[in-house]
Every structure is written in C-alpha cells, then in structure tokens.
Design an enzyme around this catalytic site. Structure first.
Site, mmCIF file in Angstrom:
data_model
loop_
_atom_site.group_PDB
_atom_site.id
_atom_site.type_symbol
_atom_site.label_atom_id
_atom_site.label_comp_id
_atom_site.label_asym_id
_atom_site.label_seq_id
_atom_site.Cartn_x
_atom_site.Cartn_y
_atom_site.Cartn_z
ATOM 1 N N ILE A 47 0.816 -1.147 -0.027
ATOM 2 C CA ILE A 47 0.048 0.136 -0.056
ATOM 3 C C ILE A 47 0.937 1.374 -0.033
ATOM 4 C CG2 ILE A 47 -1.670 1.337 1.283
ATOM 5 C CD1 ILE A 47 -2.603 -1.532 2.282
ATOM 6 N N CYS A 83 14.796 5.687 7.790
ATOM 7 C CA CYS A 83 14.011 6.406 9.151
ATOM 8 C C CYS A 83 13.173 5.310 9.998
ATOM 9 C CB CYS A 83 13.329 7.660 8.777
ATOM 10 S SG CYS A 83 12.523 8.304 10.266
ATOM 11 N N ASN A 95 1.545 5.708 6.631
ATOM 12 C CA ASN A 95 1.259 4.415 6.427
ATOM 13 C C ASN A 95 1.931 3.222 7.054
ATOM 14 O OD1 ASN A 95 0.333 2.428 4.099
ATOM 15 N ND2 ASN A 95 2.539 2.087 4.110
ATOM 16 N N SER A 155 -7.685 1.450 9.449
ATOM 17 C CA SER A 155 -8.271 0.027 9.300
ATOM 18 C C SER A 155 -9.432 0.082 9.630
ATOM 19 C CB SER A 155 -7.381 -1.017 9.665
ATOM 20 O OG SER A 155 -7.606 -2.170 9.505
ATOM 21 N N TYR A 177 -3.050 -4.560 16.893
ATOM 22 C CA TYR A 177 -3.434 -3.999 15.650
ATOM 23 C C TYR A 177 -4.746 -3.187 15.814
ATOM 24 C CZ TYR A 177 -3.837 -3.303 10.693
ATOM 25 O OH TYR A 177 -3.793 -2.635 9.405
ATOM 26 N N LYS A 205 -5.289 0.968 15.780
ATOM 27 C CA LYS A 205 -5.663 1.541 14.457
ATOM 28 C C LYS A 205 -7.102 2.544 15.327
ATOM 29 C CE LYS A 205 -3.398 0.500 11.054
ATOM 30 N NZ LYS A 205 -2.313 1.479 10.517
#
Length: 312
Positions: free
Chosen positions: A44, A88, A116, A168, A181, A185
């Site tokens: 993505i 980075c 992202n 998400s 996760y 999110k």
C-alpha cells in the site's frame, strides 16, 4: 470471525480507481507539493507514493532502509518529478526530526504527510509477549503521532498542510488475535478526529486537513502472512476458510489514488473523518459535511439503548 456479523453494503463498493480518483482526473493535482510517505517500500505504501508522484507531487520515501525503497523510487521517478529516499525508524522521535529536516533542505517545505507504516502480529494476547504486543502500538500509533507532532508546527507556520493516517476497518470492529493492531488503529482514528477539533480551536481549519483512511482489503505481506505455528496448532488457520480470501479484493492503487485525491484538497469537506476508500467519495461529498457531522457519520461512536445518550 464471521463477516456476516457486520452486515453487507447495499451500494456496490469500489475495488479499483474510479471517476474522480483516476490518474487522468488527478493529473497535476498535486504539482508543487512535497509529500512524505512512511512505510513506502512495498504494498500500500508503494502504491500511495506512486499515485502522489503520478499526480505531480515531489515524494519523500521513508522506510527502515534506503535499499528497501529502490523499486518504489524507480517507479515514481518515471513520472518525471523529484523523488528522494530516506532510512528512518518512525518510532524514533529524534530520527523523525532529523529526517524531516533533511527532506526540507532537499525539497523545501513539506505539504503532505501520509502515515502508512504499520505492523501486525496475529496471535492472542495471552500467547503474546508484552513487548511484541506493544511494538504494534509503537509502530501503528506512536509513530504517526511523532510525525504529526514534528510537522504540525511547520504546517501552522506555513498556514497549510494535509495529513492522511492509514487506519483500518479493524479499528472499528473486534477481531480476535489482533489486539495490538485493532487497538492501535482505533486510537489512530480517534486521534484524527480529535486533532481536527484542535485545528478548529486554533483557527487552522480547513487550511490543515486530516483524514483517517481504511485502505480496503489489500492482500499485502502483512495481511496474508497468517499466524505463527504455535497459534495455528491451537486455533487453526482462518485462511482455510473460504470467506477469508474474499475479504481481499482491492488493488493497492485504490488507496493510493484516494490519498492523491485527498492530498489535492478536493476532499476537504471530509476532513477529520474516517473514510473507507472502497466507498465512492463522490457520494460522501454529495451528502455534504454538515449532514455527515449532524448524523455522526464516519466517526467512531457508541450506541446505547433508546433513551440513553452519550452525555458529557
């Protein structure tokens, strides 16, 4: 997890770039802008960088190593614009500040930030190390807040800026074995809502506009890797179930082109909201900002029994 628990859209979803977000529609839409994309090496993130470059932006690619960005950089350069690559660790505040300074010295002021970079460890919390769980919070939530904290003063000084946080659907539902996760999110979506309110307080709305964006069902290495063997032995593999693969039918370019559209400012009426890139952005814009906010659409919220409200 049973997808039927959450319902099905009666309006067809988009799975590829369409109408207002096609490359032709966004040609030169971001010309003159400098855009930073974290986690740009593949999937993505690479698609987002590609779409921004194709729409005319100068693109700064951030990943853990410069070499990881080589393919993305080569693709972006084909559009004729300026492209740079930086190593980075976006969970390191000093590294973020140093990298942003280098980008500004190379390309000038930053106009667009796309957060992202993300990771997923698919295992139940009880079988996780706390460090493994917390690393997801660090990458998926702390890192975007570090990059935003570094850029907001610059945006305020310049009087403009766009921030797109790749969120998400998992941040809006309960998905077992993905606690780190879904938590990170959900926090990122809430942070987007709240930061936009702060822009309003400081008189920086709509010049500085933020979005939380669900990228759709994209079968990346993260989403398709599955669980470790010890988890599989205890719980089985959900990828054996037919519905699992049906969740992943969206091209990365759908998210990439949506980011290019939002970066251009053409979706400013949707600032501060949680968006699903599979839903036609024209429909949301036709609904109108006032109606969306009044009806609490595209916001994390809670529903109580009739008669009870979420009182202050």
């Amino acid at each position: 997890m049973d997808p039927n628990e959450f319902g099905h859209s009666t309006i067809p979803l988009q799975h590829n770039p369409y109408g207002p977000i096609t490359p032709a529609s966004l040609q030169s839409a971001n010309e003159g802008k400098v855009a930073v994309v974290t986690g740009s090496a593949r999937g993505i993130g690479a698609a987002i960088a590609d779409s921004l470059a194709q729409s005319g932006a100068t693109v700064a690619l951030l990943d853990l190593t410069v070499n990881a960005n080589s393919e993305t950089k080569a693709r972006c350069e084909k559009y004729g614009g300026k492209v740079g690559s930086w190593a980075c660790d976006v969970t390191d505040g000093e590294a973020v500040e140093r990298t942003f300074g280098e980008i500004e010295r190379t390309f000038g002021g930053i106009d667009v930030l796309v957060n992202n970079a993300g990771i997923l460890d698919q295992r139940p919390f009880i079988m996780s190390t706390f460090e493994g769980f917390w690393r997801q919070i660090e990458v998926n939530f702390k890192a975007p807040l570090l990059t935003i904290h570094a850029l907001l003063p610059r945006f305020r000084e310049r009087g403009s800026g766009c921030i797109i946080n790749i969120a998400s659907r998992s941040g809006t539902v309960d998905v077992p074995m993905t606690l780190g996760y879904v938590t990170s999110k959900a926090a990122l979506i809430r942070a987007t809502h709240t930061l936009h309110k702060e822009m309003e307080l400081d008189g920086l709305d709509p010049a500085i506009h933020l979005y939380a964006l669900h990228p759709g069902g994209v079968l990346t290495g993260m989403g398709g890797s599955g669980a470790d063997q010890d988890v599989l032995e205890k719980y089985g593999d959900v990828r054996d179930e037919k519905f699992f693969m049906e969740l992943f039918k969206d091209e990365p370019a759908l998210c990439g082109q949506t980011c290019a559209f939002l970066a251009s400012g053409r979706g400013k009426e949707l600032r501060g909201l949680y968006l699903d890139c599979r839903q036609d952005i024209s429909r949301l814009l036709e609904k109108g900002r006032e109606a969306l906010l009044k009806e609490k659409r595209n916001l994390l919220t809670v529903n109580f029994l009739d008669g009870y409200c979420n009182e202050p």
